[in-house]
Motif scaffolding. Sequence first.
Motif, short mmCIF file in Angstrom:
data_model
loop_
_atom_site.label_atom_id
_atom_site.label_comp_id
_atom_site.label_asym_id
_atom_site.label_seq_id
_atom_site.Cartn_x
_atom_site.Cartn_y
_atom_site.Cartn_z
N THR A 1 -34.72 6.16 -90.87
CA THR A 1 -34.29 7.51 -90.27
C THR A 1 -35.46 8.48 -90.95
O THR A 1 -36.12 8.47 -91.74
CB THR A 1 -33.14 8.14 -91.30
OG1 THR A 1 -32.15 6.98 -91.46
CG2 THR A 1 -32.74 9.30 -91.10
N PRO A 2 -35.79 9.37 -89.66
CA PRO A 2 -36.64 10.56 -89.77
C PRO A 2 -36.25 11.53 -90.44
O PRO A 2 -35.28 11.90 -90.86
CB PRO A 2 -37.04 10.73 -88.18
CG PRO A 2 -35.68 10.57 -87.49
CD PRO A 2 -35.22 9.49 -88.46
N SER A 3 -37.41 12.33 -91.06
CA SER A 3 -36.97 13.65 -91.77
C SER A 3 -36.60 14.74 -90.67
O SER A 3 -36.63 14.73 -89.56
CB SER A 3 -38.14 14.13 -92.39
OG SER A 3 -39.03 14.77 -91.47
N LEU A 4 -35.65 15.81 -91.15
CA LEU A 4 -35.21 16.76 -90.49
C LEU A 4 -36.43 17.50 -90.15
O LEU A 4 -36.46 18.19 -88.95
CB LEU A 4 -34.22 17.66 -91.31
CG LEU A 4 -33.58 18.84 -90.64
CD1 LEU A 4 -32.75 18.32 -89.22
CD2 LEU A 4 -32.62 19.46 -91.55
N GLY A 5 -37.36 17.45 -90.94
CA GLY A 5 -38.62 18.48 -90.69
C GLY A 5 -39.36 17.91 -89.35
O GLY A 5 -39.79 18.49 -88.46
N LEU A 6 -39.36 16.61 -89.42
CA LEU A 6 -40.02 15.88 -88.02
C LEU A 6 -39.30 16.17 -86.88
O LEU A 6 -39.74 16.41 -85.79
CB LEU A 6 -40.22 14.36 -88.09
CG LEU A 6 -40.69 13.59 -87.05
CD1 LEU A 6 -42.42 14.15 -86.70
CD2 LEU A 6 -40.59 12.06 -87.50
N LEU A 7 -37.99 16.14 -87.05
CA LEU A 7 -37.18 16.52 -85.86
C LEU A 7 -37.40 17.86 -85.15
O LEU A 7 -37.45 17.97 -84.00
CB LEU A 7 -35.58 16.29 -86.08
CG LEU A 7 -34.64 16.80 -85.01
CD1 LEU A 7 -34.68 16.06 -83.70
CD2 LEU A 7 -33.20 16.66 -85.55
N LYS A 8 -37.34 18.82 -86.27
CA LYS A 8 -37.55 20.14 -85.96
C LYS A 8 -38.78 20.30 -85.16
O LYS A 8 -39.12 21.20 -84.37
CB LYS A 8 -37.33 21.05 -87.08
CG LYS A 8 -35.93 21.10 -87.47
CD LYS A 8 -35.71 22.15 -88.64
CE LYS A 8 -34.23 22.20 -88.87
NZ LYS A 8 -33.93 23.27 -90.20
N ALA A 9 -40.00 19.85 -85.76
CA ALA A 9 -41.13 19.84 -85.17
C ALA A 9 -41.50 19.56 -83.86
O ALA A 9 -42.05 19.90 -82.86
CB ALA A 9 -42.13 19.07 -86.01
N VAL A 10 -40.76 18.14 -83.56
CA VAL A 10 -40.83 17.69 -82.22
C VAL A 10 -40.02 18.34 -81.20
O VAL A 10 -40.29 18.73 -80.01
CB VAL A 10 -40.12 16.22 -82.36
CG1 VAL A 10 -40.13 15.63 -80.96
CG2 VAL A 10 -41.16 15.33 -83.07
N ARG A 11 -38.80 19.04 -81.70
CA ARG A 11 -38.07 19.78 -80.90
C ARG A 11 -38.84 20.93 -80.37
O ARG A 11 -38.74 21.58 -79.35
CB ARG A 11 -36.87 20.09 -81.53
CG ARG A 11 -35.73 21.18 -80.79
CD ARG A 11 -35.26 20.64 -79.45
NE ARG A 11 -34.43 19.52 -79.48
CZ ARG A 11 -34.65 18.57 -78.68
NH1 ARG A 11 -35.52 18.53 -77.85
NH2 ARG A 11 -33.88 17.53 -78.66
N LYS A 12 -39.49 21.41 -81.26
CA LYS A 12 -40.34 22.72 -81.28
C LYS A 12 -41.36 22.67 -80.08
O LYS A 12 -41.54 23.50 -79.05
CB LYS A 12 -41.16 23.22 -82.25
CG LYS A 12 -41.79 24.63 -82.21
CD LYS A 12 -42.23 24.88 -83.65
CE LYS A 12 -41.29 25.50 -84.78
NZ LYS A 12 -42.02 25.94 -85.69
N VAL A 13 -42.15 21.55 -80.03
CA VAL A 13 -43.11 21.12 -78.81
C VAL A 13 -42.67 20.48 -77.86
O VAL A 13 -43.16 20.46 -76.76
CB VAL A 13 -44.13 20.41 -79.57
CG1 VAL A 13 -44.83 21.11 -80.69
CG2 VAL A 13 -43.85 18.84 -79.97
N SER A 14 -41.10 19.98 -77.89
CA SER A 14 -40.64 19.27 -76.51
C SER A 14 -39.21 19.81 -76.51
O SER A 14 -38.30 18.89 -76.85
CB SER A 14 -40.90 17.82 -76.68
OG SER A 14 -42.25 17.66 -76.86
N PRO A 15 -38.95 21.09 -76.30
CA PRO A 15 -37.52 21.50 -76.22
C PRO A 15 -36.67 20.93 -75.46
O PRO A 15 -35.53 20.92 -75.59
CB PRO A 15 -37.69 22.90 -76.19
CG PRO A 15 -39.05 23.16 -75.46
CD PRO A 15 -39.81 21.98 -75.89
N THR A 16 -37.21 20.25 -74.22
CA THR A 16 -36.13 19.69 -73.06
C THR A 16 -35.92 18.25 -73.05
O THR A 16 -35.09 17.81 -72.51
CB THR A 16 -36.63 20.27 -71.70
OG1 THR A 16 -37.80 19.68 -71.57
CG2 THR A 16 -36.76 21.74 -71.76
N VAL A 17 -36.75 17.47 -73.87
CA VAL A 17 -36.61 16.23 -73.98
C VAL A 17 -35.44 15.62 -74.96
O VAL A 17 -35.70 15.98 -76.09
CB VAL A 17 -38.00 15.39 -74.32
CG1 VAL A 17 -37.92 14.10 -74.37
CG2 VAL A 17 -39.03 16.06 -73.30
N PRO A 18 -34.49 14.85 -74.44
CA PRO A 18 -33.43 14.43 -75.36
C PRO A 18 -33.87 13.47 -76.37
O PRO A 18 -34.95 12.74 -76.11
CB PRO A 18 -32.73 13.44 -74.03
CG PRO A 18 -33.12 13.63 -72.85
CD PRO A 18 -34.49 14.30 -72.90
#
Length: 261
Positions: free
Chosen positions: A39-56
């Motif tokens: 399981t990844p951290s929530l911080g990693l998810l938020k960082a990835v979402r910030k730089v790639s907001p449209t990728v599922p």
Amino acid sequence: MPLILEVCVDSIESALAAVEAGADRLELCSNLGLGGGTTPSLGLLKAVRKVSPTVPIMVMIRPRTGDFVYTEAEFDVMVEDIRCFKENSVQGVVFGVLTPEGDVDVGRTQCLVLEASPLQVCFHRAFDMTRDTRNAWHQLSKIDGLTRILTSGQGITAISANSLDVLKDLLDLTKDQDTRIEILPGSGINSSTVGALCQALLPHGLREVHMSGGRWIDGASIWRRDEMGMGIGGAGEWGIWRTSASAIRAVKDVINSFKEA
């Protein structure tokens, strides 16, 4: 319909490389190079979402490495992680739960699927550790809300002759389902193997392909204490697991050639 390429990643650098190289969807994990991902951290998810907001993004729910038979305490962690990620704009979650005897733990799987609803749910390669492929598929096919199964066809890689036969069988089985469960082949997928995989499985309804494109690269530490480490050993002791953009791009080019053929 073009084939979907899913890439598993465990860092923001790898996520960026995968997206820039053409990944259609990410499976987000931690510790990919050590035990297949957790399981990844929530911080990693938020960082990835910030730089790639449209990728599922599909998020791995796996509290530890090792087998897929979990204690009550570990299962509670999985439930809490699903609730947490559900509140943070993911497309879905990825997990696998087995019984000690090597069957799908149907009750616990149903519980996690309900927790995740209405998100997508992928049952990961715990499927490949079951003792009976068809029975495992039938167990999963009866669970409402299950979206796909990630599998190598119960082989070390998805591109061996035996694995391809199993994958063909699974794809054929899904055609008879009212609610289609996607079969997502993974393991051993690269630019040298994906062409043969597509040729073998497209006639059976292949729609998605999974890969990592990862390898160990040398870390930035110049000074390293002799004979010291954190217990990992080998290339991972001082190395960093990274997705290769060129490996992803090469596979994407091959699967796109089938779309255009």
